[in-house]
Design a protein around this motif. Structure first.
Motif, mmCIF file in Angstrom:
data_model
loop_
_atom_site.group_PDB
_atom_site.id
_atom_site.type_symbol
_atom_site.label_atom_id
_atom_site.label_comp_id
_atom_site.label_asym_id
_atom_site.label_seq_id
_atom_site.Cartn_x
_atom_site.Cartn_y
_atom_site.Cartn_z
ATOM 1 N N THR A 202 0.758 -6.950 -6.825
ATOM 2 C CA THR A 202 1.994 -6.499 -7.471
ATOM 3 C C THR A 202 3.102 -6.368 -6.431
ATOM 4 O O THR A 202 3.248 -5.331 -5.785
ATOM 5 C CB THR A 202 1.757 -5.148 -8.191
ATOM 6 O OG1 THR A 202 0.685 -5.313 -9.129
ATOM 7 C CG2 THR A 202 2.993 -4.673 -8.917
ATOM 8 N N GLY A 341 -4.367 -13.403 12.506
ATOM 9 C CA GLY A 341 -3.209 -12.725 13.090
ATOM 10 C C GLY A 341 -2.468 -11.936 12.044
ATOM 11 O O GLY A 341 -2.891 -11.879 10.873
ATOM 12 N N GLY A 371 0.904 -0.174 17.050
ATOM 13 C CA GLY A 371 0.080 0.992 17.389
ATOM 14 C C GLY A 371 -0.024 1.988 16.250
ATOM 15 O O GLY A 371 0.021 3.191 16.471
HETATM 16 C C1 LIG Z 1 -3.463 -8.544 14.714
HETATM 17 C C2 LIG Z 1 -3.042 -7.102 14.770
HETATM 18 C C3 LIG Z 1 -3.721 -6.228 15.611
HETATM 19 C C4 LIG Z 1 -3.351 -4.878 15.665
HETATM 20 N N1 LIG Z 1 -4.106 -4.020 16.416
HETATM 21 C C5 LIG Z 1 -3.818 -2.703 16.390
HETATM 22 C C6 LIG Z 1 -4.668 -1.771 17.046
HETATM 23 O O1 LIG Z 1 -5.704 -2.115 17.608
HETATM 24 N N2 LIG Z 1 -4.316 -0.460 17.007
HETATM 25 C C7 LIG Z 1 -3.194 -0.028 16.364
HETATM 26 O O2 LIG Z 1 -2.922 1.172 16.376
HETATM 27 N N3 LIG Z 1 -2.409 -0.877 15.689
HETATM 28 C C8 LIG Z 1 -2.714 -2.195 15.665
HETATM 29 N N4 LIG Z 1 -1.940 -3.062 14.938
HETATM 30 C C9 LIG Z 1 -0.832 -2.507 14.147
HETATM 31 C C10 LIG Z 1 -1.346 -1.783 12.910
HETATM 32 O O3 LIG Z 1 -2.178 -2.649 12.176
HETATM 33 C C11 LIG Z 1 -0.148 -1.309 12.091
HETATM 34 O O4 LIG Z 1 0.665 -0.485 12.907
HETATM 35 C C12 LIG Z 1 -0.539 -0.520 10.863
HETATM 36 O O5 LIG Z 1 -1.551 -1.163 10.150
HETATM 37 C C13 LIG Z 1 0.689 -0.307 10.008
HETATM 38 O O6 LIG Z 1 0.301 0.174 8.751
HETATM 39 P P1 LIG Z 1 1.375 0.243 7.582
HETATM 40 O O7 LIG Z 1 0.684 0.777 6.411
HETATM 41 O O8 LIG Z 1 2.588 0.926 8.077
HETATM 42 O O9 LIG Z 1 1.795 -1.268 7.347
HETATM 43 P P2 LIG Z 1 0.931 -2.513 6.782
HETATM 44 O O10 LIG Z 1 -0.481 -2.443 7.120
HETATM 45 O O11 LIG Z 1 1.727 -3.709 7.201
HETATM 46 O O12 LIG Z 1 1.046 -2.335 5.218
HETATM 47 C C14 LIG Z 1 2.201 -2.680 4.502
HETATM 48 C C15 LIG Z 1 1.753 -3.222 3.176
HETATM 49 O O13 LIG Z 1 2.889 -3.464 2.354
HETATM 50 C C16 LIG Z 1 2.619 -4.583 1.558
HETATM 51 N N5 LIG Z 1 3.893 -5.128 1.085
HETATM 52 C C17 LIG Z 1 4.861 -5.725 1.816
HETATM 53 N N6 LIG Z 1 5.892 -6.087 1.036
HETATM 54 C C18 LIG Z 1 5.586 -5.703 -0.215
HETATM 55 C C19 LIG Z 1 6.256 -5.799 -1.462
HETATM 56 N N7 LIG Z 1 7.460 -6.366 -1.566
HETATM 57 N N8 LIG Z 1 5.647 -5.304 -2.565
HETATM 58 C C20 LIG Z 1 4.424 -4.721 -2.481
HETATM 59 N N9 LIG Z 1 3.745 -4.620 -1.321
HETATM 60 C C21 LIG Z 1 4.322 -5.093 -0.197
HETATM 61 C C22 LIG Z 1 1.888 -5.514 2.488
HETATM 62 O O14 LIG Z 1 1.128 -6.501 1.804
HETATM 63 C C23 LIG Z 1 1.014 -4.542 3.297
HETATM 64 O O15 LIG Z 1 -0.279 -4.411 2.778
HETATM 65 C C24 LIG Z 1 -2.261 -4.414 14.883
HETATM 66 C C25 LIG Z 1 -1.566 -5.300 14.060
HETATM 67 C C26 LIG Z 1 -1.951 -6.628 13.992
HETATM 68 C C27 LIG Z 1 -1.215 -7.563 13.098
#
Ligand SMILES: Cc1cc2nc3c(=O)[nH]c(=O)nc-3n(C[C@H](O)[C@H](O)[C@H](O)COP(=O)(O)OP(=O)(O)OC[C@H]3O[C@@H](n4cnc5c(N)ncnc54)[C@H](O)[C@@H]3O)c2cc1C
Length: 457
Positions: A202, A341, A371
């Motif tokens: 969604t 990635g 992070g």
């Molecule tokens: C390869 C990789 C390795 C990493 N390794 C580390 C690590 O070892 N340690 C660490 O601390 N951090 C790490 N990170 C960073 C960490 O994963 C993120 O900081 C963290 O997961 C952020 O969580 P979030 O919920 O803020 O964002 P996200 O996990 O990006 O979640 C955002 C969500 O919003 C959804 N979304 C976006 N747009 C829309 C929309 N229009 N409508 C509905 N849904 C939407 C996306 O699908 C996504 O699921 C890494 C990142 C990557 C890519």
């Protein structure tokens, strides 16, 4: 994520198919959105929370990161410059509590996310990196947190982990590690059990920060008294945050299990390891004896969207396999089983920013800069407090409401970011080969620092 879904696919969360109303609508089903939903239900069990996720919960970076659970100790000098010593310490201590609480939460909710608090080793892999941790360690010591950094000689590093590239280093005992997707899926299960309504598949197509806030999806509109944006790097598509976030790719390769090879190199303590390149390498082991080898890439989000796909970058994967073999020659005949990635949401000062839009009912936590695994837990607690009008220890932390340092405007930003990140990578590579980078590369790689940005160590 494949491993986590095999273990527990979870109950289905079909897409939203009609208009609905809620007390709080959460955009994004990563750690930020899921922890916020969890804490909202903790604070007010009767609250009606709708969570909208374009993919599956954890389908973005939260389900495919390296699983390093860190706090903010490495940001202590920046935090102290911005907010003073005491406030910086309070932020680091709050983030540290999250590291411990994630582990306790996993036990309490029977989520086997492979949580272990084995600490991290930060190591130098070139003369240019030697002592790169010292400013952090000295600031921590000055503020009475000296136990957070234990400097190690080359021989002491080799007692925990032997690699021809390793020089001296530092041990950070407070860090933990998880299987990231198991944590995300476990959170999904727990918030569903508490009555959060999750709609997956969604995508929010349009969002209005009005009162009530409105999130428009292909087949239904959600109206809610307040809204929480947990969109990670994807928030760079929103005009309000375009200059605050630079999406940048990070990639990972994963070897087949080879526990006997880990025994040979003495890496059996479960420590995470990273170097001090600006285009950081981060690596860890898994309980079945694999190496997870990750690195920041040169790809950046171009234009208004995310630009080139960051889910899989073949050139980055090939580079990482080469690096893996340089670090561990004995792994040359161990197959690499997968590579993937995702985007990280880089900010100008390497710090997340949290706050409330001027309408007063829309709250956000963004810019975790690679992070977020640990800090998203703290962010979820803060956002739940902001959404409920709480005024407490964590909503008063000075990272709440701080404006991020903006990146330059287009058309300078995208080509500039690409040029500079490529220069940074070439500088890192030259230094890893004990060479000096050429002068132009060096000049470009240092440009962000000169302009007051902090894009990494
Ligand atoms: C390869 C990789 C390795 C990493 N390794 C580390 C690590 O070892 N340690 C660490 O601390 N951090 C790490 N990170 C960073 C960490 O994963 C993120 O900081 C963290 O997961 C952020 O969580 P979030 O919920 O803020 O964002 P996200 O996990 O990006 O979640 C955002 C969500 O919003 C959804 N979304 C976006 N747009 C829309 C929309 N229009 N409508 C509905 N849904 C939407 C996306 O699908 C996504 O699921 C890494 C990142 C990557 C890519």
């Amino acid at each position: 994520m494949e491993e986590a879904l095999r273990l527990d696919p979870g109950e289905p969360c079909p897409p939203l198919s009609t208009d609905t109303a809620a007390d709080v609508v959460v955009l994004g089903g990563g750690y930020t959105g899921l922890w916020t939903a969890f804490f909202l239900k903790e604070r007010e069990p009767g609250i009606d929370v709708v969570l909208l996720e374009q993919d599956i919960s954890g389908g973005g970076p939260s389900g495919r990161n390296g699983g390093f659970v860190n706090g903010f100790w490495d940001e202590l000098p920046t935090l102290a410059d911005l907010y003073g010593d005491e406030a910086a310490l309070a932020i680091c201590r709050a983030a540290d509590r999250s590291i411990g609480e994630i582990g306790e939460w996993c036990v309490a909710h029977r989520v086997d996310a492979w949580y272990s608090r084995a600490g991290d080793l930060g190591i130098s892999t070139s003369p240019a990196q030697d002592g790169a941790w010292r400013e952090n360690a000295e600031t921590a010591q000055k503020l009475g947190a000296d136990q957070e950094y234990v400097e190690l000689s080359h021989d002491e590093v080799a007692e925990r982990f032997r690699s021809p590239v390793a020089r001296g280093g530092v041990f950070m005992p407070g860090a933990a590690h998880v299987q990231p997707a198991r944590l995300a899926r476990g959170l999904r299960r727990v918030v569903l059990e508490r009555g959060v309504r999750i709609f997956e598949g969604t995508a929010v197509l349009r969002f209005r920060a009005s009162s009530p806030a409105e999130a428009e999806t292909p087949r239904g509109l959600v109206r809610a008294g307040s809204a929480v944006l947990g969109l990670g790097a994807y928030a760079a598509a929103l005009r309000r945050f375009r200059r605050a976030i630079l999406p940048r790719a990070s990639s990972i390769v994963l070897t087949a299990p080879a526990p006997e090879r880990l025994q040979e190199i003495g890496w059996t303590g479960g420590e995470g390891v990273y170097d001090y390149r600006s285009t950081l390498h981060y690596l860890r082991t898994t309980p079945d004896g694999r190496i997870v080898f990750g690195g920041a890439g040169a790809r950046t989000g171009l234009g208004t969207g995310l630009g080139p796909r960051m889910d899989f970058d073949e050139a980055a994967a090939i580079r990482l396999v080469r690096e893996l073999h340089r670090w561990f020659p004995s792994f040359r005949d161990v197959p690499v089983e997968c590579a993937w990635g995702g985007p990280i949401d880089v900010t100008g000062l390497h710090l997340p920013f949290l706050g409330t839009l001027s309408t007063g009912n829309v709250h956000y936590a963004l810019g975790f800069t690679g992070g977020g695994v640990g800090p998203c837990h703290l962010a979820g607690r803060i956002l739940s407090g902001l959404a409920l009008g709480a005024d407490d220890e964590v909503t008063r932390l000075p990272i709440v409401g701080a404006e991020p340092k903006p990146f330059p405007r287009e058309p300078l930003r995208s080509p500039g970011a690409l040029l500079v990140t490529q220069a940074i990578m070439r500088k890192d590579d030259a230094e890893d080969e004990y060479r000096r980078p050429n002068r132009l590369v060096d000049l470009l790689a240092r440009l962000p620092r000169r302009l007051g940005y902090n894009l990494g160590p």
